[in-house]
Structure formats: C-alpha cells, structure tokens
Design an enzyme around this catalytic site. Sequence first.
Site, PDB file in Angstrom:
ATOM      1  N   GLU A  47      25.706 -50.368  50.423  1.00  0.00           N
ATOM      2  CA  GLU A  47      25.679 -50.510  51.882  1.00  0.00           C
ATOM      3  C   GLU A  47      25.771 -49.133  52.547  1.00  0.00           C
ATOM      4  O   GLU A  47      25.210 -48.914  53.624  1.00  0.00           O
ATOM      5  CB  GLU A  47      26.827 -51.433  52.321  1.00  0.00           C
ATOM      6  CG  GLU A  47      26.594 -52.193  53.606  1.00  0.00           C
ATOM      7  CD  GLU A  47      25.386 -53.121  53.571  1.00  0.00           C
ATOM      8  OE1 GLU A  47      24.822 -53.376  54.642  1.00  0.00           O
ATOM      9  OE2 GLU A  47      24.994 -53.598  52.467  1.00  0.00           O
TER      10      GLU A  47
ATOM     11  N   HIS B 152      16.884 -50.134  57.250  1.00  0.00           N
ATOM     12  CA  HIS B 152      18.075 -50.518  56.498  1.00  0.00           C
ATOM     13  C   HIS B 152      17.717 -50.798  55.028  1.00  0.00           C
ATOM     14  O   HIS B 152      18.317 -50.217  54.110  1.00  0.00           O
ATOM     15  CB  HIS B 152      18.690 -51.766  57.149  1.00  0.00           C
ATOM     16  CG  HIS B 152      19.923 -52.286  56.479  1.00  0.00           C
ATOM     17  ND1 HIS B 152      21.197 -51.989  56.908  1.00  0.00           N
ATOM     18  CD2 HIS B 152      20.083 -53.092  55.404  1.00  0.00           C
ATOM     19  CE1 HIS B 152      22.087 -52.573  56.125  1.00  0.00           C
ATOM     20  NE2 HIS B 152      21.437 -53.271  55.208  1.00  0.00           N
ATOM     21  N   GLU B 153      16.734 -51.653  54.815  1.00  0.00           N
ATOM     22  CA  GLU B 153      16.378 -52.027  53.437  1.00  0.00           C
ATOM     23  C   GLU B 153      15.810 -50.834  52.671  1.00  0.00           C
ATOM     24  O   GLU B 153      15.962 -50.740  51.449  1.00  0.00           O
ATOM     25  CB  GLU B 153      15.380 -53.192  53.437  1.00  0.00           C
ATOM     26  CG  GLU B 153      15.878 -54.484  54.093  1.00  0.00           C
ATOM     27  CD  GLU B 153      17.152 -55.042  53.478  1.00  0.00           C
ATOM     28  OE1 GLU B 153      17.450 -54.729  52.307  1.00  0.00           O
ATOM     29  OE2 GLU B 153      17.868 -55.778  54.194  1.00  0.00           O
TER      30      GLU B 153
ATOM     31  N   HIS C 291      18.596 -49.115  50.896  1.00  0.00           N
ATOM     32  CA  HIS C 291      18.889 -49.776  49.616  1.00  0.00           C
ATOM     33  C   HIS C 291      17.839 -49.403  48.571  1.00  0.00           C
ATOM     34  O   HIS C 291      18.153 -49.099  47.416  1.00  0.00           O
ATOM     35  CB  HIS C 291      18.865 -51.301  49.791  1.00  0.00           C
ATOM     36  CG  HIS C 291      20.068 -51.862  50.492  1.00  0.00           C
ATOM     37  ND1 HIS C 291      21.349 -51.636  50.073  1.00  0.00           N
ATOM     38  CD2 HIS C 291      20.172 -52.675  51.586  1.00  0.00           C
ATOM     39  CE1 HIS C 291      22.210 -52.282  50.864  1.00  0.00           C
ATOM     40  NE2 HIS C 291      21.515 -52.917  51.798  1.00  0.00           N
TER      41      HIS C 291
END
Lengths: 503, 503
Positions: free
Chosen positions: B301, B271-272, B275
């Site tokens: 997001e 997930h990170e 980003h």
Amino acid sequence: MSRSIHPAGAPAYADLEARFQRLYRLEHLGAIAGWDQAANMPPKGNEARAAAMAELETLMHAQRTDPALRDLLARAEDEPLSDDQRANLREMRRDWLAANALPSALVERRALATARCEHAWRTQRPANDWAGFVENFRPVVQVAREEAMHLAEATGLAPYDALLDRFEPGMTGAEVERVFGDLRAWLPGLIRQVRERQQAEPPVIRPVGPFPLAQQKAISLAVMRRLDFDFEGGRLDESTHPFSGGVPEDVRLTTRYRLDDLMQSLMGTVHETGHARYEQNLPREWLGQPLARARSYGLHESQSLSFEMQLGAHPGFVAQLVPLLVEHFGAQPAFEAENLARMVTRVEPGLIRVDADEVTYPAHVILRFEIERALIEGVIDIDDIPALWDEKMMLWLGRDTRGDFRDGPMQDVHWPSGLFGYFPCYTLGAMYAAQWFATMRRQMPDLDARIAAGDLAPVFDWLHDHVWRQGARWTTPELTRRASGETLNPAHFRAHLERRYLG
Amino acid sequence: MSRSIHPAGAPAYADLEARFQRLYRLEHLGAIAGWDQAANMPPKGNEARAAAMAELETLMHAQRTDPALRDLLARAEDEPLSDDQRANLREMRRDWLAANALPSALVERRALATARCEHAWRTQRPANDWAGFVENFRPVVQVAREEAMHLAEATGLAPYDALLDRFEPGMTGAEVERVFGDLRAWLPGLIRQVRERQQAEPPVIRPVGPFPLAQQKAISLAVMRRLDFDFEGGRLDESTHPFSGGVPEDVRLTTRYRLDDLMQSLMGTVHETGHARYEQNLPREWLGQPLARARSYGLHESQSLSFEMQLGAHPGFVAQLVPLLVEHFGAQPAFEAENLARMVTRVEPGLIRVDADEVTYPAHVILRFEIERALIEGVIDIDDIPALWDEKMMLWLGRDTRGDFRDGPMQDVHWPSGLFGYFPCYTLGAMYAAQWFATMRRQMPDLDARIAAGDLAPVFDWLHDHVWRQGARWTTPELTRRASGETLNPAHFRAHLERRYLG
C-alpha cells in the site's frame, strides 16, 4: 456440478469418476492459461507461463499414470453400470492408455525432439533450409516411429493406425485409404472441370478496403449471434493464429482481422463458431467426464466445416451477409450476393494447404497422408519426401514445387511437432460434414429454402441431437451410423462438390 | 529460470527451493485464472472456474502441508547458507507456518463460515439488515478468535498480533497503537483546520462530461507510460473492482471507467500502477522464491499511495496532466492546473472508507482497528459494534451513523471474509509512503522541482533501490530503517499533511 448417479455397487467406477472430475478442473486452468497466452499475454510473461503450464502438465500426468488406475479400471469393468457409465469407462480407458502406453524416457525424448525441431522450423522454414530442418526432423521421426510401435503394442492396432487413433478413434489407415481412394478416382477430374467452368465466367469482383477493424469485429459478433453462439458462455478475442479454446462452460474463440481483407476473418469466425458450438453443447450432465468430450478431431472439424463450408458458403447464407456488409462498409459492387457467393467458392490450385478452397483441400491432405504413413511404416525415409511431394503436387494440382521446401513439405507445423496421423482428420471432417447435410436434406426437403430464409434452427437442432449432445458416447462409426444411417460414405462429399460447383 | 547457487552442502535447502519454485508455478495459474475471472469471464463460466481454482488451492495446500517440510526446514537451518538464502529460509518458514498452524477442521469451518457470511452480506448490506448479518457473522468471529489462538500459539505472538502478522510481518497491535495513538492527538484538529480553510476558498470546478471511455483509456495508458509501467510485462484491462493482479513477470492491472467522472479511474490507475511497479521490480534473480515476494500488504500500500497520493496529488504532477486532458477532452475551466490540484486534495468527512480523501482516511482505519482488536480479544462482542462505530464516527468525523449499518459497520468486505488485522495496513502504507518521500526530499533537495519538471526518475530509482528490489529480504522494520534511517515514524505523515493542506 451435476454428476451421474452410479449404482451403489460401483465403488471403483465412482472413484474413477472423482479422479477424472479433478483432472477436468486442472485442464480448465491449462485451457484458460493457454488462451490467455495466445490472446493477451505480453512477451515478458512467456517464460513463466511456459514453466507454469509445464508444471500443470507434470501434475496431471502424475495423476493419469497413478498405478492405482490400472486396478480401478479393471474392477470397474465388473461392476454394475449403466450404458452411459460403460461408455464413460471405455473413454477413461482410452485416456489411461494414452497416458500410460509410452515409457517416460520416450515421452521426454519426444518433448525435447519436437520442441527443438519446432523451434528451429520457425526460422528454417522462411529460410527454405531443408538440409538444416532434416537434422532436427530426423529424431522427431525416429521418436514417432517408436511411439507408433508402443501404441500399436498397447492397442493391438497397426503402428500408423495407432497414431491415427489418437485423433480419430476407430479410424484405420486402411479405412482412410478406402475413402481417400474414392477421391483419387474423381477429384482430379472434378478440379479440372470446375477450373474450366470458373475460368469461362466473368472475374470475381474483390471488395475494396480498407475495412476498419472495429467494423469487422461488429460483423463477426453479429454473425456469431446469428449462428447462436452463447455469449453468456464464451467470448470472441484476437490472436495471431485463430483458434477455439477455453472450456465447454466458457469457450474462447479468437480471430485475426486484416485491414485489406474482410472475408478471411469473417469466414474464420464462422469456422471457429462451428467448433465452439460443439463444445458449448456437449452433454452438460456429463461435463467433467471423458464421455462429455468431443468425439474426435475429425468430428470437430466436421462441425467447423459444417459451419464454414456447408453453411457459410451456401448461397442462401451468403445472401444474408449482404445487408450486414453494406451497413458497416457501404454498398460496393463486390457485395452483390451473387458475386459474394462466387468469391467464397472460387477454386484455385495453390501451394498452401491452409489457404486452399474446399475442392482442392483434399489433395493437400491426401498427399500428406500418403507420405506420413509411408514414413512411419519405414517404407520411405525423410530424404524421399521432397521428390514425393513434388510428384504428388504435380499430379493433383499441376504445381511444380522442386526446390521450394518452404511452401512445400515444410509449410505445416504438424510434422515438426510430431503430430503424425492428424492430417486425415481435416478431410474426414469435410466428408462427415457433407454426410450430415445430405442426411438433413433427406429428412428435411425444404432445408435449403429455410437456410435461404435465414432459418438456421433446423441445422443447429440436427447437429445438436446427432453430434453435439452425444459427446464421446459412441465410437465415431457408431455415431455416424446413428446420425446418418450409414458409416462414412465419401459419395456425399462428391455429390456436395458436384452440386455446388458443377450444378 | 535463474536460481540462487546454494553451497553444495545444502541439500535440504535446495530441496525446499525446488518445492517453492513448483508452488510458484502453480500460483501463476491461479493468478491468471483469478484475473481472467474478474476481467473477462462470461457468467456461465463461473461455476467451473470456482471449482478449478478450489482444486488448485487443494493441491497447493497439500504441497504446503507435506509432512516432509518440517524436517527439511529444520535441517536447512543447520546448513551453510548465504545471507539471502537464510532470509529466504525465514520466509519459507513463515509460509509453512501459515499453511500448517491451523487444524484442517478449522480451515474448513473458516471456509464455510466466511463463504456463507460474505455471500449473504452481498444482499444484506444493501438491505441494511444488521440482524440478519449478525447471524452469519457470529461464526466468522468465533472462527477468527480460534484462528488467532492457534496462530498465537505457533508464533508466540498475542492473538490479535498473530492475525496482523499475516499481512504485516513484525507489526504488533502495540506498535499500531503507538503510531495510531500519535494520530489521535493531532488528526481531529487537522481535519477541522483543513475543512475551515477549504470552505473559505472558492468552490472547486468539476469537470463536465461525458468522458468517452476510449479517451479515458488512452489517458490511463499514457499516464502508466509516464509512470514507467512495463507494457512488455503487463496489461491494463477493466473490471468492476479495480485491482493489480497477475504475476511479477506479467502484471495485470484493471480499472473501471465512468462516463461522468474521469478522475476516479485516472487516480485509480495511478494507484494500481504503484502496486504494479513494485511487483514488476521484485528481485528477478530470486523470482519463484519467498524472498522475491513483496514484503507486506502495508508496504504494498505504501507503493500505491506513493504513486496516488505522494506523486499523483502532487501539484507538480497534476500540472502535467493538463495537456493530456485538454488533448483528449478539449479545454474546460476544471482542467486548470490549480483547480485540478485542489480537486484531488479536497477533504470531505464521509461515511465510506473507499471514497475517503487522504486526510480523513486514517480515521476510518483507526476506528476499524480499535473495534476489530477488541472483538478478537473478546473485550467486546458483535452486538457492541454499532454503538462503538457511531461513537467513533461522531468523534472523528462528526457523522451520525445510528441505524445506518449499510454505510456503517457493514460497508467493507473484510470482516465478512474473516480478514481481521488487514485494515491497519492501509494507514501504515500511507505513513510509510510519507516517510519514503521525506527521506527522498532530505537526500534530494530538488525533488519537488524535478517532479514538477516531469522528471520522475529520482522517485522511481529510490523506490526501486530501497523497496522494490529488496523483496522480502528484510523484516519490515529493518527495511524501513535501511531505507529511511529510522523505523516507522508517524511524524512524517503529519508533516506531509500539514505541508500539503495547511502549508
């Protein structure tokens, strides 16, 4: 954040305190960004980091050169202040002077000249390219001479003294000359005697590696705990060039581990822990004000050397490392206490200052002091340096350095960076450290027995009371006198070396 | 630092660019200090760090509210500018508006109210103390309503839309209502269907730990490399609450390892990394200018969810994790590809948003959106929240939350911090991500086969061209249209869920 209570009649002083508190907060960001740059930053972050840190410098410089400061400082002098506040005001003025004494055009020329010289030096040094180096070094020396003139004018000091004063306030070239002159009389003979004695002894047994880094790190942390480093207010990390950074509230030490050499990082950590404990124990109630800064670079070095040399190479302390080493790396002949103690006190005249032992180290410093002072005063020119270097290396350490610029006058980053006046601090620090321990032994005759028993509290308590918590409250000579009953006396350093190496 | 070349006739614009470049450099220091605070800082550094960061905020706020900006922005509008420069100017104005729309007294009241509320919330939440919370929350809501009024006046938007616009520029409550309204029609039924289907399947086999942290870290790093994270321009570290911080030139990811659960940190890292790659690939030639910022929180997001949900929970991607898991932890039944894929797509209606799967997650967001919008518009008051919360949780997820404030309306930090208008971004991001992948599949019919073969380049190239390197050049609807041929269309999200969970 705790603050001093100033009498109601001190509005200029109160204004100054608030301004310095703000500067302190900005310095915090620079300190953390600088530590991160050395300990964490990946390569592609470098350009943006340099720009960010330069922007911060610009902002802080603007605050430190605000024209309102001159008037505030003058008015505060006439306000009712406590003794501490008056000392703080004195330090504020020092800070102001450092920021305002130089014309901004000179500051810019210095930044350009030193950046160019230092950058080129990184490749010219390994290439032994003295001729190429001189081209970039010439403007650095030119700027430094002008800087010395401006600082001299602002402070009333002699030009070289004005440079020295930036790092060791109150110290003069004449005073350095006095204490170093004393060394000249006995150090060459001492080095010879120690060498003869050590050569007659059986050779030191070297530890056999490899020494896994995780184990080395565990030992470093254990030794830092033993040295009362406060891990609630600091960390140990790794960087190419070990240093003590961060802020007093959050001290960031770094070290570097080598697979084949465990003592280098261990003693490096002990050294940096000395710097760290000074920072961690500066007067809390004054943090944010110049009064709470460490007194000087020489005194800072006196703390790292109190830890590394006075304590770290103390046979009683070394003996306590044995179980730690055996626990992590197993028993081996090198780890016998007596062998370890001889290893950390081995004297070898070499070419490189940073690799020098405590006996030959002052020779490296004295030769640099003599050369840089003459260079700043215009008594010699850059082209005279190699011959002088060689002559002094031969005289002090019996080493021929002709044609070896790389491990001769090009070995340190200080000169390419324009840091003239810094070198004396290293040996002044060693002398102060010897003076502190001589005083402690006078006041606590059982000191060595307590160190040997693992009780280091008397040392830390003494340093805390006499150095750390004093911050910049006193000038260095006054602090020295209050701590030891006399100003800097090189006889203590001599006695220390004779006791340890010839005793 | 590379800079745009502006026509010679654009002095006001050039001045603005220089000012934003300086702000960018200061932001850099705040970002690194913030990352360090979460990843490294020992507890005793906290007070000084908070003071330093607040000082930096004050300085930056002073620069962003410099009265000269209004005139510079106005004059720059009339200067000859390229399209990119004009877009940059639009983003400068957004930044200026955000800093200048609120009276400074309100900014101060907001800081006080949110700091107090958030601080108390940290103990009131575990104590389930709703009555105590309401006392501190009331001034936060009051300030937020005033803030919405001021921002509405400055932007010409409706009050709630003006709050939303801070996080998702160009998005309105009505538009959120449109796309969420669509969800309302089919999501509850879909959740029911998926649950029935999964309950009929054999249970998922859970991996058996413990999973040593060093191995987990090695897997995280390996997966980040597979996801093309640039380690020359970033790092992975650890913190209590994982985040993606740092600066585009030096992105700092954090994760948190649990000995008993390896998937949580692994999927968190994926997930990170989404980003992070957005930040690492923002338009380099514009770095330092608002144009080079990420477009919005919703689009940010959409990148983390493109990585975590579209890619990370893709059966083809999951299958490639198997050898990595077996290599580090040995074979076990849970590591079969089909079991792993079922594990990361398990749907469980729960109380906690941050623990929710991708199917039930929108329900958590919709209920928050409905409540916060009504709260800001004054349609409901704070005392109405618990009953509404319970009613909506029962409706959407069949969970009774009466009396459970801790895992009900007190579970998130957003409201205590005054971050109204933020929640919709999570589900907008999930919808954008589904729309990106629907577009990719249309343009590259073999996409799933390539992902299953470990060839992720088509995904990264597409995101790079259509999202990352666009920065803030376009408004979100325009970027969406250019990337996918239409503005936000919730049908793609529905199709994604039906395909993955009912296909």
